[in-house]
Design an enzyme around this catalytic site. Structure first.
Site, PDB file in Angstrom:
ATOM      1  N   ASP A   1       8.620   7.416   5.293  1.00  0.00           N
ATOM      2  CA  ASP A   1       7.667   7.700   6.386  1.00  0.00           C
ATOM      3  C   ASP A   1       6.329   7.049   6.022  1.00  0.00           C
ATOM      4  O   ASP A   1       5.646   7.504   5.110  1.00  0.00           O
ATOM      5  CB  ASP A   1       7.515   9.220   6.528  1.00  0.00           C
ATOM      6  CG  ASP A   1       6.673   9.616   7.737  1.00  0.00           C
ATOM      7  OD1 ASP A   1       6.136   8.718   8.425  1.00  0.00           O
ATOM      8  OD2 ASP A   1       6.544  10.834   7.992  1.00  0.00           O
TER       9      ASP A   1
ATOM     10  N   HIS B   1       3.707  15.238  17.225  1.00  0.00           N
ATOM     11  CA  HIS B   1       2.285  15.516  17.471  1.00  0.00           C
ATOM     12  C   HIS B   1       1.642  14.388  18.261  1.00  0.00           C
ATOM     13  O   HIS B   1       2.132  13.243  18.256  1.00  0.00           O
ATOM     14  CB  HIS B   1       1.553  15.684  16.127  1.00  0.00           C
ATOM     15  CG  HIS B   1       1.884  14.611  15.133  1.00  0.00           C
ATOM     16  ND1 HIS B   1       1.186  13.419  15.060  1.00  0.00           N
ATOM     17  CD2 HIS B   1       2.866  14.516  14.192  1.00  0.00           C
ATOM     18  CE1 HIS B   1       1.711  12.655  14.118  1.00  0.00           C
ATOM     19  NE2 HIS B   1       2.740  13.295  13.563  1.00  0.00           N
TER      20      HIS B   1
ATOM     21  N   HIS C   1      -3.079  13.756  13.532  1.00  0.00           N
ATOM     22  CA  HIS C   1      -2.686  14.945  14.297  1.00  0.00           C
ATOM     23  C   HIS C   1      -3.869  15.317  15.196  1.00  0.00           C
ATOM     24  O   HIS C   1      -4.840  15.906  14.729  1.00  0.00           O
ATOM     25  CB  HIS C   1      -2.355  16.127  13.374  1.00  0.00           C
ATOM     26  CG  HIS C   1      -1.173  15.897  12.491  1.00  0.00           C
ATOM     27  ND1 HIS C   1      -0.812  16.750  11.471  1.00  0.00           N
ATOM     28  CD2 HIS C   1      -0.253  14.909  12.461  1.00  0.00           C
ATOM     29  CE1 HIS C   1       0.269  16.296  10.853  1.00  0.00           C
ATOM     30  NE2 HIS C   1       0.612  15.174  11.442  1.00  0.00           N
TER      31      HIS C   1
ATOM     32  N   GLU D   1      11.624   9.028  13.391  1.00  0.00           N
ATOM     33  CA  GLU D   1      10.363   9.186  14.134  1.00  0.00           C
ATOM     34  C   GLU D   1       9.953   7.875  14.782  1.00  0.00           C
ATOM     35  O   GLU D   1      10.148   6.798  14.225  1.00  0.00           O
ATOM     36  CB  GLU D   1       9.271   9.637  13.160  1.00  0.00           C
ATOM     37  CG  GLU D   1       7.888   9.797  13.775  1.00  0.00           C
ATOM     38  CD  GLU D   1       6.860  10.275  12.757  1.00  0.00           C
ATOM     39  OE1 GLU D   1       5.819  10.815  13.168  1.00  0.00           O
ATOM     40  OE2 GLU D   1       7.091  10.093  11.535  1.00  0.00           O
TER      41      GLU D   1
END
Length: 477
Positions: free
Chosen positions: A250, A330, A338, A458
């Site tokens: 990530d 988010h 975020h 993601e």
């Protein structure tokens, strides 16, 4: 163009004989002198009879002489091209100009292997590849959203934000090329530090790191097995990637604070394929259902339904794949990973709606464990509180460290390895002081129960006025 120029130069000699030849010699003496020198050299070699251009009786010249002139002209043109020169004439008015050296056209750069050419240099016109453009899902009463793609008002709004979309696309293209490169060499036996540093070095080159204007958006997460998120090795961490590990890669890139948050899972043992398929399908379902005016809780419900429809058999034991209920997607703001809204991956979340112009990270986590995570292990991720005001700091070392953080990371996340890279040392007490004051927030690794396996996929999506763009979509996932 070369053929057109050849006709333009040869035809006058055929039509007007010596008269036009004389005009050309008067108009461009330097060029004709060069031609005569070349002709004399050729005449010495071939010694043709009865050819005298100075006397120039047009009627006396035969077809053979004209053919020779054409051949000579063609040879001269070839010599010009080989010498890198081009004719300076552009019609009658430009006669007498000196020949200009031909500028070689620079072709578009191609990417090297390993990747080293920055994305901005690969696309010098700023026209970066778009992600996957999708129509918005129909509303609950069945009305189609196709009108957005043809509405002049929505198109104008889309064009008004083109600079912002372009920043996202540049960062996304860097992400695609880096992750493709990582997949080519990541293998069991490598230390997690080596994996992260090799990935980050490539990412810095492709994004053309430039202070807070372009760079890495947050530390490379490489959480393994039961650890789902927020793990990156600190200095001296001996952890090695093994064949039976499930590793979540990530990492993020940004241009002018427009962040691409995108993740995938790496495995080497095919026994985990079904787990990865479940999570990838759940993420794509969330992306498909996301859209303007869609309630966040509805997205979470569809994700849970898809993920829980999968079962995976690992080492003779069957598990239902569970969504990790306390990990969410988010919204993403400028320099703010975020930015306030959360996209749940289970039902029962907020009824808040997505809005036009927003960017979201749609991410899902599947687990063979309890389906919930808790803080565990040594902390490595930190980020400055976006809303913090002025807080008095007494420790000089803490003041210095905050200045370093403000200058190099701003409100973007960072890790201890990055502080080491900047030459900072003995900063742990100062970092703890900034955390205690609420200026910096720690983000420790998030883990399910030991012995379980977690996977993650993601993508970043842009809710443009006309289309929903999955800007980080690639050929890989």
């Amino acid at each position: 163009m070369a053929e057109l120029q050849l006709q333009h130069e040869v035809e006058p000699q055929l039509l007007n004989g010596d008269d036009l030849n004389d005009e050309r010699e008067d108009a461009d003496t330097s060029e004709s002198l060069k031609k005569k020198r070349r002709k004399k050299k050729r005449n010495k070699a071939s010694a043709p009879a009865g050819t005298n251009e100075a006397e120039g009786d047009g009627e006396a010249r035969g077809v053979g002489d004209v053919t020779k002139q054409l051949e000579q002209q063609t040879l001269e043109d070839k010599e010009r091209e080989e010498d890198g020169e081009e004719d300076g004439e552009e019609g009658e008015n430009s006669a007498g100009k000196k020949k200009k050296k031909k500028k070689k056209k620079k072709g578009l750069k191609g990417q090297t292997d390993p990747p080293s050419v920055p994305i901005c240099e690969l696309y010098p016109n700023g026209d970066f590849p778009k992600g996957e453009e999708c129509e918005y899902p129909p509303s609950k009463d069945g009305r189609s959203a196709a009108w957005r793609t043809t509405s002049e008002e929505k198109r104008a709004l889309d064009m008004a934000n083109e600079e912002m979309w372009s920043d996202f696309r540049q960062a996304a293209e860097a992400h695609r090329q880096v992750r493709s490169y990582v997949r080519s060499w990541i293998k069991p036996g490598m230390t997690m530090i080596d994996i992260c540093e090799k990935l980050e070095d490539c990412s810095r080159r492709l994004i053309k790191e430039n202070g807070l204007k372009a760079g890495l958006a947050f530390p490379t997460g490489c959480s393994i097995n039961h650890c789902a998120a927020h793990y990156t090795p600190n200095a001296g961490d001996p952890t090695v990637l093994r064949y039976d590990d499930v590793c979540k890669i990530d990492f993020g890139t940004h241009i002018n604070g427009r962040i691409i948050d995108c993740a995938f899972t790496v495995t080497f043992n095919p026994k985990y394929d079904r787990l990865l398929e479940a999570v990838r399908d759940a993420t794509n379902t969330g992306i498909r259902f996301a859209g303007i005016d869609v309630r966040l809780c509805d997205v979470g419900e569809t994700i849970q339904e898809v993920m829980e429809s999968y079962e995976v058999e690992i080492d003779g034991k069957t598990y239902q794949v569970k969504p990790v209920r306390n990990l969410n997607g988010h919204s993403i703001g400028q320099y703010r990973i975020h930015s306030g809204k959360t996209v749940p991956i289970v039902k029962g979340g907020e009824a808040t709606r997505m809005e036009e112009g927003e960017a979201y990270a749609i991410e899902t986590f599947g687990s063979t464990g309890r389906g919930a995570v808790h803080d565990d292990m040594e902390c490595s991720h930190y980020m400055k509180n976006f809303n913090v005001g002025h807080v008095p700091i007494r420790l000089p070392r803490a003041k210095h460290l905050l200045n370093v953080i403000n200058e190099n990371f701003g409100t973007l996340a960072f890790c201890r390895r990055w502080l080491d890279r900047l030459g900072e040392s003995k900063y742990l007490m100062a970092l703890k002081n900034l955390c205690d004051l609420g200026i910096i927030d720690p983000y420790p690794p998030l883990c399910d129960i030991k012995g379980s396996y977690t996977a993650q996929y993601e993508h970043t999506i842009l809710l443009r006025p006309t289309y929903k763009e999955v800007v980080s979509r690639g050929d890989d996932y």
